[in-house]
Design a protein around this motif. Structure first.
Motif, PDB file in Angstrom:
ATOM      1  N   UNK A   1      15.659  49.861  55.431  1.00 38.89           N
ATOM      2  CA  UNK A   1      14.624  48.916  55.862  1.00 38.89           C
ATOM      3  C   UNK A   1      15.221  47.514  55.885  1.00 38.89           C
ATOM      4  N   UNK A   2      15.037  46.833  57.013  1.00 40.81           N
ATOM      5  CA  UNK A   2      15.637  45.513  57.204  1.00 40.81           C
ATOM      6  C   UNK A   2      14.587  44.536  57.727  1.00 40.81           C
ATOM      7  N   UNK A   3      14.685  43.300  57.297  1.00 42.47           N
ATOM      8  CA  UNK A   3      13.840  42.216  57.802  1.00 42.47           C
ATOM      9  C   UNK A   3      14.748  41.107  58.322  1.00 42.47           C
ATOM     10  N   UNK A   4      14.497  40.675  59.551  1.00 35.26           N
ATOM     11  CA  UNK A   4      15.291  39.607  60.153  1.00 35.26           C
ATOM     12  C   UNK A   4      14.352  38.564  60.752  1.00 35.26           C
ATOM     13  N   UNK A   5      14.596  37.303  60.407  1.00 34.87           N
ATOM     14  CA  UNK A   5      13.786  36.192  60.902  1.00 34.87           C
ATOM     15  C   UNK A   5      14.683  35.291  61.752  1.00 34.87           C
ATOM     16  N   UNK A   6      14.399  35.209  63.040  1.00 30.71           N
ATOM     17  CA  UNK A   6      15.217  34.385  63.940  1.00 30.71           C
ATOM     18  C   UNK A   6      15.092  32.907  63.583  1.00 30.71           C
ATOM     19  N   UNK A   7      13.922  32.521  63.067  1.00 27.46           N
ATOM     20  CA  UNK A   7      13.731  31.139  62.644  1.00 27.46           C
ATOM     21  C   UNK A   7      13.266  30.204  63.737  1.00 27.46           C
ATOM     22  N   UNK A   8      13.196  30.696  64.965  1.00 26.42           N
ATOM     23  CA  UNK A   8      12.712  29.926  66.117  1.00 26.42           C
ATOM     24  C   UNK A   8      11.818  30.862  66.931  1.00 26.42           C
TER      25      UNK A   8
ATOM     26  N   UNK B   1      13.547  51.141  59.180  1.00 26.47           N
ATOM     27  CA  UNK B   1      12.457  50.250  59.580  1.00 26.47           C
ATOM     28  C   UNK B   1      12.996  48.853  59.822  1.00 26.47           C
ATOM     29  N   UNK B   2      12.492  48.210  60.886  1.00 21.54           N
ATOM     30  CA  UNK B   2      12.840  46.834  61.201  1.00 21.54           C
ATOM     31  C   UNK B   2      11.576  45.982  61.201  1.00 21.54           C
ATOM     32  N   UNK B   3      11.616  44.850  60.505  1.00 16.84           N
ATOM     33  CA  UNK B   3      10.607  43.816  60.654  1.00 16.84           C
ATOM     34  C   UNK B   3      11.322  42.622  61.280  1.00 16.84           C
ATOM     35  N   UNK B   4      10.888  42.225  62.463  1.00 13.11           N
ATOM     36  CA  UNK B   4      11.561  41.175  63.222  1.00 13.11           C
ATOM     37  C   UNK B   4      10.584  40.031  63.456  1.00 13.11           C
ATOM     38  N   UNK B   5      11.024  38.799  63.130  1.00 11.83           N
ATOM     39  CA  UNK B   5      10.149  37.635  63.246  1.00 11.83           C
ATOM     40  C   UNK B   5      10.730  36.626  64.217  1.00 11.83           C
ATOM     41  N   UNK B   6       9.880  36.067  65.054  1.00 11.55           N
ATOM     42  CA  UNK B   6      10.296  35.098  66.058  1.00 11.55           C
ATOM     43  C   UNK B   6       9.306  35.098  67.203  1.00 11.55           C
ATOM     44  N   UNK B   7       9.812  35.047  68.437  1.00  9.89           N
ATOM     45  CA  UNK B   7       8.948  35.092  69.612  1.00  9.89           C
ATOM     46  C   UNK B   7       8.689  36.523  70.038  1.00  9.89           C
ATOM     47  N   UNK B   8       7.430  36.847  70.306  1.00  9.09           N
ATOM     48  CA  UNK B   8       7.082  38.188  70.795  1.00  9.09           C
ATOM     49  C   UNK B   8       6.812  38.197  72.292  1.00  9.09           C
ATOM     50  N   UNK B   9       6.429  37.033  72.831  1.00  7.58           N
ATOM     51  CA  UNK B   9       6.142  36.889  74.256  1.00  7.58           C
ATOM     52  C   UNK B   9       6.687  35.525  74.690  1.00  7.58           C
TER      53      UNK B   9
END
Length: 345
Positions: free
Chosen positions: A83-90, A112-120
């Motif tokens: 399980x990994x979480x990555x936050x692009x920060x922008x 599992x991936x949790x990815x944070x940033x722009x979705x659209x």
């Protein structure tokens, strides 16, 4: 090996494909002239997020992973499930980060991936494109995953979050996506953030439905109001024809009429059908890598041979010389893509 990052399309896709294939083939690479022809050359936060995430999944050794760097050395290690979480920060695209990592995690054994940033956000596959177009075709090839959007993220703040639960990959199989595309069903999704007037989503939906019905296509229309750190709107149009999928999405912007947002999604959808293609030009590029790793042959027709597609084929050939990729046609025109893969699973 050394790869020239200014070749062809010259964007971040060269980096993303190289990262994935380096870890899968265990071949180190040096990337030079990264995004040399772009207004802001070198690595941007979006690209750095891909480098750091790939390195973490594969315990890679990296040098040159700095903002603005135009030279990167990547030495792959061993892939690890989990399980990994990555936050692009922008507001960088979570869709592009997902497409860098999904095969790596599946081949490693799933996770599992949790990815944070722009979705659209502009110039990238949005969450709904991944969920409604990209993933169903990958599933037909043997890939297993579930995608969920937890928060929407629009430019400029981002702040979105997606969850991807990825199953272990046992085998990838080539598929034949024969033209023409004749949709059994067409879906329209009109979304606005809750801080914008509600009439926008209605006008977007009404215009999209009118254009589709004028073209003789029935459609299912869905309207949503969502929360996001930045205001935003979009229209998505996608269709299903057995295992084939085509989809287009358009983003709203300050001063852009709601009707024009709808037109920017519907018109290429109709044009792709008139071109008697079996995929849209974005999917044509995005499934090239799994097709090159699949057992057997993959065939499809794209409405437009893009420089992205040609560049991706060029990068793949560096890591997988045994894979045979044939692109029949001229850049900018309708063309056939035939891939005889070299399975590594």
């Amino acid at each position: 090996m050394t790869i020239d990052g200014s070749y062809g399309e010259g964007g971040g896709q060269i980096l993303r494909t190289a990262l994935t294939l380096s870890l899968l083939t265990q071949k180190p690479f040096r990337l030079i002239n990264i995004r040399a022809g772009r207004p802001k050359p070198g690595l941007r936060p979006q690209h750095l997020a891909c480098v750091k995430a790939a390195a973490r999944l594969g315990k890679a050794e990296v040098s040159g992973a700095e903002r603005g760097s135009m030279d990167l050395l990547f030495v792959p290690g061993r892939l690890r499930p989990g399980a990994y979480t990555f936050d692009i920060g922008t507001a960088g695209a979570t869709g592009l980060l997902f497409q860098t990592l999904y095969l790596l995690l599946a081949i490693a054994g799933g996770g599992r991936l949790i990815l944070r940033g722009g979705t659209h956000v502009p110039m990238s596959p949005c969450f709904h494109y991944l969920a409604e177009v990209f993933l169903p075709v990958l599933s037909a090839m043997g890939f297993s995953a579930r995608l969920e959007i937890r928060r929407y993220g629009f430019y400029p703040v981002g702040g979105g979050e997606i969850l991807a639960e990825i199953g272990p990959l046992e085998t990838l199989s080539g598929i034949r996506l024969e033209p023409p595309f004749s949709p059994e069903a067409t879906s329209v999704l009109s979304v606005v953030t809750s801080d914008l007037p509600d009439h926008i989503r209605r006008r977007q939906a009404q215009r999209a439905e009118k254009l589709l019905r004028e073209a003789g296509l029935a459609c299912e229309v869905r309207l949503e109001s969502v929360k996001s750190a930045s205001p935003g709107t979009f229209v998505g149009v996608w269709g299903q024809d057995e295992i084939k999928r085509i989809g287009y999405f358009a983003l709203g912007a300050r001063g852009k009429p709601a009707e024009r947002v709808a037109e920017e999604a519907v018109r290429p959808y109709l044009e792709t059908m008139r071109a008697r293609a079996s995929v849209d030009e974005y999917l044509a590029d995005q499934i090239l890598l799994p097709a090159a790793l699949a057992e057997g042959q993959t065939f499809y027709v794209t409405p437009k041979i893009t420089r992205h597609l040609l560049t991706n084929a060029w990068v793949i050939s560096h890591f997988l010389p045994e894979a045979k990729i044939e692109i029949r046609g001229q850049e900018g025109r309708t063309g056939e893509v035939i891939v005889n893969g070299t399975p590594i699973v």
